[in-house]
Design an enzyme around this catalytic site. Structure first.
Site, PDB file in Angstrom:
ATOM      1  N   GLY A 134       0.484  -0.921  -0.106  1.00  0.00           N
ATOM      2  CA  GLY A 134      -0.243   0.141   0.025  1.00  0.00           C
ATOM      3  C   GLY A 134       0.546   1.064  -0.296  1.00  0.00           C
ATOM      4  CD  GLN A 165       2.794   5.613   3.194  1.00  0.00           C
ATOM      5  OE1 GLN A 165       2.004   5.132   2.686  1.00  0.00           O
ATOM      6  NE2 GLN A 165       4.188   4.894   3.667  1.00  0.00           N
ATOM      7  CB  CYS A 181       5.585   2.689   8.126  1.00  0.00           C
ATOM      8  SG  CYS A 181       4.830   4.566   7.281  1.00  0.00           S
ATOM      9  CG  LEU A 182       5.911   0.939   1.372  1.00  0.00           C
ATOM     10  CD1 LEU A 182       5.584   0.921   0.283  1.00  0.00           C
ATOM     11  CD2 LEU A 182       7.011   0.082   1.843  1.00  0.00           C
ATOM     12  CG  HIS A 206      -0.700   0.708   7.639  1.00  0.00           C
ATOM     13  ND1 HIS A 206       0.359   0.507   8.169  1.00  0.00           N
ATOM     14  CD2 HIS A 206      -0.522   1.936   6.466  1.00  0.00           C
ATOM     15  CE1 HIS A 206       1.788   1.141   8.136  1.00  0.00           C
ATOM     16  NE2 HIS A 206       1.511   1.650   6.848  1.00  0.00           N
ATOM     17  CD  GLU A 207      -1.550   2.069   2.695  1.00  0.00           C
ATOM     18  OE1 GLU A 207      -0.939   3.424   2.434  1.00  0.00           O
ATOM     19  OE2 GLU A 207      -1.203   0.898   2.921  1.00  0.00           O
ATOM     20  CG  HIS A 265      -0.605   6.199   5.678  1.00  0.00           C
ATOM     21  ND1 HIS A 265       0.577   7.002   6.372  1.00  0.00           N
ATOM     22  CD2 HIS A 265       0.310   5.057   5.371  1.00  0.00           C
ATOM     23  CE1 HIS A 265       1.397   6.219   6.496  1.00  0.00           C
ATOM     24  NE2 HIS A 265       1.386   4.751   5.636  1.00  0.00           N
TER      25      HIS A 265
HETATM   26  O1  K1U Z   1       1.403   2.666   4.038  1.00  0.00           O
HETATM   27  C1  K1U Z   1       2.821   1.997   4.009  1.00  0.00           C
HETATM   28  O2  K1U Z   1       3.620   2.100   4.692  1.00  0.00           O
HETATM   29  C2  K1U Z   1       2.643   0.621   3.891  1.00  0.00           C
HETATM   30  C3  K1U Z   1       2.904  -0.294   3.823  1.00  0.00           C
HETATM   31  C4  K1U Z   1       1.239  -1.063   4.149  1.00  0.00           C
HETATM   32  C5  K1U Z   1       1.078  -1.975   5.347  1.00  0.00           C
HETATM   33  C6  K1U Z   1       1.905  -3.569   6.174  1.00  0.00           C
HETATM   34  C7  K1U Z   1       1.675  -4.195   6.281  1.00  0.00           C
HETATM   35  C8  K1U Z   1       0.207  -3.911   7.107  1.00  0.00           C
HETATM   36  C9  K1U Z   1      -0.156  -2.982   6.520  1.00  0.00           C
HETATM   37  C10 K1U Z   1      -0.120  -2.739   6.291  1.00  0.00           C
HETATM   38  C11 K1U Z   1       4.083  -2.134   3.634  1.00  0.00           C
HETATM   39  O3  K1U Z   1       3.404  -2.666   2.129  1.00  0.00           O
HETATM   40  S1  K1U Z   1       4.733  -1.999   4.629  1.00  0.00           S
HETATM   41  C12 K1U Z   1       6.077  -3.472   3.137  1.00  0.00           C
HETATM   42  C13 K1U Z   1       5.089  -4.771   5.136  1.00  0.00           C
HETATM   43  O4  K1U Z   1       5.834  -4.176   6.082  1.00  0.00           O
HETATM   44  C14 K1U Z   1       5.031  -6.381   3.675  1.00  0.00           C
HETATM   45  C15 K1U Z   1       4.581  -6.094   2.923  1.00  0.00           C
HETATM   46  C16 K1U Z   1       4.313  -7.681   2.206  1.00  0.00           C
HETATM   47  C17 K1U Z   1       3.599  -7.938   3.476  1.00  0.00           C
HETATM   48  C18 K1U Z   1       3.717  -7.500   4.324  1.00  0.00           C
HETATM   49  C19 K1U Z   1       3.826  -6.605   5.313  1.00  0.00           C
HETATM   50 ZN    ZN Z   2       2.626   3.266   6.497  1.00  0.00          ZN
END
Ligand code: K1U
Ligand code: ZN
Length: 185
Positions: free
Chosen positions: A46, A51, A88-89, A130-131, A134
């Site tokens: 996401g 971001q 979170c990215l 989560h999005e 944000h």
């Molecule tokens: O919004 C963001 O920072 C993106 C975030 C979204 C997210 C990850 C995990 C749980 C809820 C929401 C990410 O993609 S962080 C990358 C990551 O941790 C992940 C990637 C693939 C599967 C699971 C986690």
């Molecule tokens: Zn995030």
């Protein structure tokens, strides 16, 4: 298409509310395409407009090969509770367990201008929430207990100098593999 810089914790834009989108323009479509490209390169599921330094109320998600653009999204129904790990990215290499509604119904507008509703559970529900957070200044670390949040911020204090100006440039990203951590918060 272009890869966008990702703003990291400490950049004020992550704590500023977004503005509802009132018109779907070509520049909004281009932003969505660039956000997908950025999210895929960062190996995320996401990405929300703040971001990438933008104030439009829009996010992109892709859980299990289902790319989705959500504009002006709202959670209209929730059910149950579930705990799960989040990253979170914008806070690279910091993870924590967050309790959220297990199932959600989200109403949003798509790039075609049409309002739709979508039901989600599991990781998809977590990612949507989560999005949407944000888009309203909330970050996953805000849900952690005082102790776990302190530990998350201590971890971030060691990481943040890798991102001068609170900018994560993916071309020279110090965390290319995005492996899960060996320690849980
Ligand atoms: O919004 C963001 O920072 C993106 C975030 C979204 C997210 C990850 C995990 C749980 C809820 C929401 C990410 O993609 S962080 C990358 C990551 O941790 C992940 C990637 C693939 C599967 C699971 C986690
Ligand atoms: Zn995030």
């Amino acid at each position: 298409m272009s890869v966008l810089d990702i703003r990291v914790l400490g950049d004020p834009i992550l704590r500023e509310d977004t503005k509802p989108v009132d018109e779907i323009t070509e520049s909004l479509r281009l932003l969505a395409r660039n956000m997908f490209e950025t999210m895929y390169l960062a190996k995320g599921i996401g990405l929300a407009a703040p971001q990438v330094g933008r104030s439009e109320r829009m996010a992109v998600v892709d859980v299990e090969d289902n790319p989705l653009v959500i504009i002006n999204p709202e959670v209209v129904y929730t059910e149950g509770k579930a705990k799960g790990e989040e990253g979170c990215l914008s806070i690279p290499d910091v993870y924590g367990d967050v309790e959220r509604p297990a199932k959600v119904r989200v109403r949003a507008v798509g790039l075609d201008g049409k309002t739709f509703e979508i039901e989600a559970d599991g990781l998809f529900a977590r990612c949507l929430q989560h999005e949407i957070d944000h888009l309203h200044v909330k970050l996953f670390i805000d849900y952690l207990s005082v102790l776990r949040r302190r530990s998350a911020l201590a971890k971030w204090a060691k990481e943040k100098d890798k991102y001068p100006g609170f900018i994560r440039r993916l071309e020279d990203d110090p965390t290319p593999n995005h492996e899960h951590p060996d320690e849980e918060l």
